[in-house]
Design a protein around this motif. Structure first.
Motif, PDB file in Angstrom:
ATOM      1  N   THR A 162      19.110  30.014  35.608  1.00 28.26           N
ATOM      2  CA  THR A 162      19.442  29.348  36.866  1.00 28.26           C
ATOM      3  C   THR A 162      18.545  29.752  38.033  1.00 28.26           C
ATOM      4  OG1 THR A 162      21.103  31.035  37.380  1.00 28.26           O
ATOM      5  CG2 THR A 162      21.850  29.097  36.150  1.00 28.26           C
ATOM      6  N   PHE A 163      17.817  30.867  37.903  1.00 27.22           N
ATOM      7  CA  PHE A 163      16.949  31.308  38.992  1.00 27.22           C
ATOM      8  C   PHE A 163      15.559  30.679  38.922  1.00 27.22           C
ATOM      9  CE2 PHE A 163      20.200  34.527  39.193  1.00 27.22           C
ATOM     10  CZ  PHE A 163      20.298  34.800  40.557  1.00 27.22           C
ATOM     11  N   ARG A 164      15.260  29.989  37.815  1.00 25.88           N
ATOM     12  CA  ARG A 164      13.940  29.371  37.666  1.00 25.88           C
ATOM     13  C   ARG A 164      14.084  27.862  37.733  1.00 25.88           C
ATOM     14  NH1 ARG A 164       9.908  29.579  33.724  1.00 25.88           N
ATOM     15  NH2 ARG A 164      11.504  29.524  32.117  1.00 25.88           N
ATOM     16  N   ALA A 165      13.818  27.304  38.920  1.00 25.84           N
ATOM     17  CA  ALA A 165      13.955  25.860  39.101  1.00 25.84           C
ATOM     18  C   ALA A 165      13.062  25.091  38.128  1.00 25.84           C
ATOM     19  CB  ALA A 165      13.601  25.495  40.539  1.00 25.84           C
ATOM     20  N   ALA A 166      11.902  25.676  37.808  1.00 23.55           N
ATOM     21  CA  ALA A 166      10.980  24.998  36.894  1.00 23.55           C
ATOM     22  C   ALA A 166      11.588  24.838  35.509  1.00 23.55           C
ATOM     23  CB  ALA A 166       9.672  25.776  36.807  1.00 23.55           C
ATOM     24  N   ALA A 167      12.324  25.850  35.056  1.00 25.03           N
ATOM     25  CA  ALA A 167      12.959  25.774  33.733  1.00 25.03           C
ATOM     26  C   ALA A 167      14.038  24.705  33.713  1.00 25.03           C
ATOM     27  CB  ALA A 167      13.546  27.135  33.363  1.00 25.03           C
ATOM     28  N   VAL A 168      14.818  24.630  34.793  1.00 27.36           N
ATOM     29  CA  VAL A 168      15.874  23.614  34.890  1.00 27.36           C
ATOM     30  C   VAL A 168      15.250  22.221  34.884  1.00 27.36           C
ATOM     31  CG1 VAL A 168      17.739  22.701  36.337  1.00 27.36           C
ATOM     32  CG2 VAL A 168      17.407  25.183  36.145  1.00 27.36           C
ATOM     33  N   GLU A 169      14.192  22.046  35.679  1.00 27.68           N
ATOM     34  CA  GLU A 169      13.525  20.748  35.759  1.00 27.68           C
ATOM     35  C   GLU A 169      12.925  20.358  34.406  1.00 27.68           C
ATOM     36  OE1 GLU A 169       9.726  18.689  38.071  1.00 27.68           O
ATOM     37  OE2 GLU A 169      10.400  20.707  38.635  1.00 27.68           O
ATOM     38  N   GLN A 170      12.340  21.332  33.715  1.00 29.77           N
ATOM     39  CA  GLN A 170      11.729  21.047  32.423  1.00 29.77           C
ATOM     40  C   GLN A 170      12.767  20.558  31.419  1.00 29.77           C
ATOM     41  OE1 GLN A 170       9.728  24.402  30.678  1.00 29.77           O
ATOM     42  NE2 GLN A 170       8.449  23.137  29.366  1.00 29.77           N
ATOM     43  N   LEU A 171      13.913  21.217  31.376  1.00 25.35           N
ATOM     44  CA  LEU A 171      14.969  20.778  30.458  1.00 25.35           C
ATOM     45  C   LEU A 171      15.503  19.399  30.837  1.00 25.35           C
ATOM     46  CD1 LEU A 171      17.264  23.777  29.421  1.00 25.35           C
ATOM     47  CD2 LEU A 171      15.667  22.468  28.036  1.00 25.35           C
TER      48      LEU A 171
END
Length: 328
Positions: A162-171
């Motif tokens: 949840t602290f990495r916006a890039a990871a959320v966006e990628q998923l």
């Protein structure tokens, strides 16, 4: 974050393609992906053995070569002892040594070459995906999700880093491409355990078959990360006492022996059930898979040699061993 491919990944080979042709195609990609690791290992072996007698000096040099190629001390010693028992004092060529190396390596890898088996009776089968940030966790989740969807399984992702916006966006992007539902945090830094609880509750209600849960991997504060992962597991167990059903540790092959340390650290935090090894196509340290097998004996479920979903495939001992030493 690894860059997303410009288009939807190439689907797996059609089911009506002959099994041998499918295996050959994957083996070619695996061998190509391992080419840097192969060169690092076999260049030394070729130099070392040109119609040479396998004496103590040659065996010592072989052991050093294997250790340098990231096979680890224990596995290298085991392989050399195998040579000592079966070939000591004999004159050997570099090709004979490569063939024997492949056999010895396959013997070490054989017990850990196990697929990630999903339990069809669970709805969902929860796969908690852990690892250091940058190893390819999020991309691995996306690739597995795409493969499961193509197998006809309903699949959902939990954007638990949840602290990495890039990871959320990628998923989210991968969810749109594959048709998988994505459970995402309401805001950056939201409670990952609460998100996992809500996702598992909803997935059970909807009868989703596979739930892939992304997690943080910030090792600079190991204590905080350990507590966060354990909290995620505790909270999921309130919904399903047996969740997570699999804990997949993703390792980046380019880190070499550092991957061994990562396994030790994550085994302290959670009950790791299996490994995924990524980025073999960019690594000269593919021998580390042998070191991991020898030291931990954890199942190696999948290996990755490229960006497409079809480039993440089940791990097979013989193919990997022969690919590593450059044999067809």
């Amino acid at each position: 974050m690894q860059p997303l491919p410009a288009s939807l990944p190439t689907p797996p080979l059609p089911v009506d393609e002959p099994e041998e042709a499918a295996r050959t195609g994957w083996f070619s990609r695996l061998r190509a992906g391992l080419s840097r690791s192969t060169a690092r290992l076999t260049d030394s072996v070729t130099t070392l053995f040109r119609k040479r007698r396998l004496d103590n000096e040659a065996l010592e040099e072989l052991e050093e070569t294997l250790i340098t190629a990231d096979l680890g001390v224990a596995a290298s010693r085991r392989i050399v002892e195998g040579f000592r028992r079966t070939r000591f004092g004999k004159e050997v060529t570099d090709e004979e040594v490569k063939a024997a190396l492949a056999e010895e390596i396959a013997t070490i890898l054989g017990p850990v070459a196990q697929p990630l088996v999903l339990d069809p009776l669970r709805a969902p089968h929860v796969v908690l995906v852990v690892g250091v940030n940058g190893t390819g966790k999020t991309t691995t989740i996306a690739k597995l999700g795409q493969q499961y969807r193509e197998q006809g399984l309903s699949c959902a992702f939990v954007a638990g880093d949840t602290f990495r916006a890039a990871a959320v966006e990628q998923l989210q992007i991968w969810g749109e491409r594959t048709g998988a539902r994505v459970f995402k945090p309401a805001k950056e830094g939201a409670d990952a355990a609460g998100l996992a609880f809500d996702a598992l509750t909803a997935a059970r209600a909807e009868g989703t078959q596979v739930l892939l849960v992304d997690t943080a991997g910030r090792l600079h504060n190991k204590t905080a990360l350990m507590e966060e992962l354990r909290k995620v597991i505790r909270v999921m167990k309130r919904v399903d006492p047996e969740a997570p059903h699999s804990v997949l540790l993703v390792l980046d092959a380019t880190t070499g022996q550092n991957a061994v340390q990562q396994v030790k650290v994550f085994k302290e935090m959670v009950a790791v059930t299996g490994l995924a090894v990524t980025k073999l196509d960019g690594s000269a340290k593919g021998g580390v898979v042998v070191a991991l097998a020898q030291e931990f004996g954890l199942p190696v479920h999948v290996v990755g040699v490229g960006e497409k979903a079809a480039d993440l495939r089940p791990f097979t001992a013989r193919d990997y061993a022969r690919g590593l030493v450059g044999l067809p």
